[in-house]
Write a protein that holds these residues in place. Structure first.
Motif, PDB file in Angstrom:
ATOM      1  N   PHE A 214       0.801  -1.214   0.000  1.00  0.00           N
ATOM      2  CA  PHE A 214       0.000   0.000   0.000  1.00  0.00           C
ATOM      3  C   PHE A 214       0.837   1.268   0.000  1.00  0.00           C
ATOM      4  N   ASP A 215       0.204   2.322  -0.514  1.00  0.00           N
ATOM      5  CA  ASP A 215       0.727   3.686  -0.465  1.00  0.00           C
ATOM      6  C   ASP A 215      -0.460   4.562  -0.080  1.00  0.00           C
ATOM      7  N   LEU A 216      -0.269   5.432   0.887  1.00  0.00           N
ATOM      8  CA  LEU A 216      -1.350   6.287   1.390  1.00  0.00           C
ATOM      9  C   LEU A 216      -1.985   7.165   0.320  1.00  0.00           C
ATOM     10  N   GLY A 217      -1.222   7.482  -0.731  1.00  0.00           N
ATOM     11  CA  GLY A 217      -1.678   8.449  -1.724  1.00  0.00           C
ATOM     12  C   GLY A 217      -2.712   7.937  -2.706  1.00  0.00           C
ATOM     13  N   SER A 218      -3.103   6.678  -2.578  1.00  0.00           N
ATOM     14  CA  SER A 218      -4.066   6.081  -3.504  1.00  0.00           C
ATOM     15  C   SER A 218      -5.435   5.957  -2.841  1.00  0.00           C
ATOM     16  N   PRO A 219      -6.471   6.598  -3.425  1.00  0.00           N
ATOM     17  CA  PRO A 219      -7.805   6.473  -2.828  1.00  0.00           C
ATOM     18  C   PRO A 219      -8.353   5.047  -2.891  1.00  0.00           C
TER      19      PRO A 219
ATOM     20  N   LYS B 165     -13.783  11.246   0.494  1.00  0.00           N
ATOM     21  CA  LYS B 165     -13.860  12.591  -0.072  1.00  0.00           C
ATOM     22  C   LYS B 165     -12.688  12.743  -1.026  1.00  0.00           C
ATOM     23  N   PHE B 166     -12.974  13.162  -2.256  1.00  0.00           N
ATOM     24  CA  PHE B 166     -11.872  13.389  -3.190  1.00  0.00           C
ATOM     25  C   PHE B 166     -10.977  14.484  -2.638  1.00  0.00           C
ATOM     26  N   ASN B 167      -9.694  14.193  -2.531  1.00  0.00           N
ATOM     27  CA  ASN B 167      -8.757  15.176  -1.979  1.00  0.00           C
ATOM     28  C   ASN B 167      -8.427  16.213  -3.050  1.00  0.00           C
TER      29      ASN B 167
ATOM     30  N   VAL C 296     -10.726  11.322   3.968  1.00  0.00           N
ATOM     31  CA  VAL C 296     -11.985  11.673   4.633  1.00  0.00           C
ATOM     32  C   VAL C 296     -12.020  13.180   4.869  1.00  0.00           C
ATOM     33  N   GLU C 297     -10.882  13.729   5.348  1.00  0.00           N
ATOM     34  CA  GLU C 297     -10.837  15.152   5.715  1.00  0.00           C
ATOM     35  C   GLU C 297     -10.267  16.032   4.597  1.00  0.00           C
ATOM     36  N   GLY C 298      -9.616  15.440   3.600  1.00  0.00           N
ATOM     37  CA  GLY C 298      -9.129  16.195   2.446  1.00  0.00           C
ATOM     38  C   GLY C 298      -7.977  17.146   2.725  1.00  0.00           C
ATOM     39  N   HIS C 299      -7.125  16.821   3.698  1.00  0.00           N
ATOM     40  CA  HIS C 299      -5.999  17.691   4.034  1.00  0.00           C
ATOM     41  C   HIS C 299      -4.905  17.644   2.968  1.00  0.00           C
ATOM     42  N   ASN C 300      -4.167  18.724   2.853  1.00  0.00           N
ATOM     43  CA  ASN C 300      -3.046  18.800   1.920  1.00  0.00           C
ATOM     44  C   ASN C 300      -1.784  18.284   2.614  1.00  0.00           C
ATOM     45  N   LEU C 301      -1.536  16.987   2.480  1.00  0.00           N
ATOM     46  CA  LEU C 301      -0.363  16.403   3.129  1.00  0.00           C
ATOM     47  C   LEU C 301       0.897  16.561   2.282  1.00  0.00           C
TER      48      LEU C 301
END
Length: 196
Positions: free
Chosen positions: A9-14, A79-81, A119-124
């Motif tokens: 896994f990679d966090l960046g994939s919805p 939620k789409f980031n 879920v929260e759509g933050h700019n990481l």
């Protein structure tokens, strides 16, 4: 528990986020063990010549509609980031470091980051935002940042990614059951069947 699922896994994939929400339940129902394997999706794409479906506008629009359908089916928030795509190099080093150095906090760590992104759509992509998210979830941003500079951590993430490519991985989420590759959160029923 004789059966295992390796979850690359990679966090960046919805799509990976959606698989993440479902795999623990599937493993519990099939008396299987879930093994988390952090990889760097950008490294996989570079090695395989693959790219995000979002790079093709029509495919990207469809993909997010389809992921939304699955989120509704699974009963989970998505939620789409607006900051997508996210450069996950530092995040995935942090994830790898937490798994290596603080395994007791690993689950809570990836949970807070998946939620922040999908879920929260933050700019990481923004270090200050990452620090705020970590602080709000009980993690010390400086301690996490130190993990991302740890040479052993960097080596493990690189090794995980290279081994994934050698095994035929071209994207995320990728899951292995008994050596068989399953790609995509829309293949979870095949994963379940392989475990049953």
């Amino acid at each position: 528990m004789s059966k295992t699922v390796e979850f690359l896994f990679d966090l960046g994939s919805p799509a990976t986020y959606l698989a993440y929400t479902q795999l623990p339940k599937i493993c519990e129902q099939t008396d299987s063990q879930l093994i988390y394997v952090p990889i760097l999706l950008g490294g996989v794409f570079k090695a395989t010549g693959n790219a995000t479906p979002a790079a093709i506008p029509a495919k990207g629009r469809y993909m997010f509609q389809d992921l939304d359908r699955y989120a509704k089916r699974y009963g989970v928030p998505l939620k789409f980031n607006p900051h997508f795509p996210i450069n996950t190099l530092m995040l995935m080093r942090a994830v790898t470091g937490m798994q290596l150095r603080h395994p007791e906090r690993f689950a809570a760590f990836i949970d807070c980051l998946f939620k922040a992104l999908w879920v929260e759509g933050h700019n990481l992509n923004e270090p200050a935002t990452v620090a705020t998210v970590l602080s709000q979830n009980g993690f010390d941003p400086n301690e996490v940042l130190a993990l991302t500079a740890d040479e052993d951590v960097k080596a493990v993430l690189k090794d995980n990614t290279e081994k994934a490519v050698q095994r035929g991985v071209f994207g995320a989420p990728s899951m292995f059951v008994s050596g068989q590759l399953f790609f995509g959160q829309d293949r979870l029923e095949f994963v379940r069947e392989a475990l049953s």
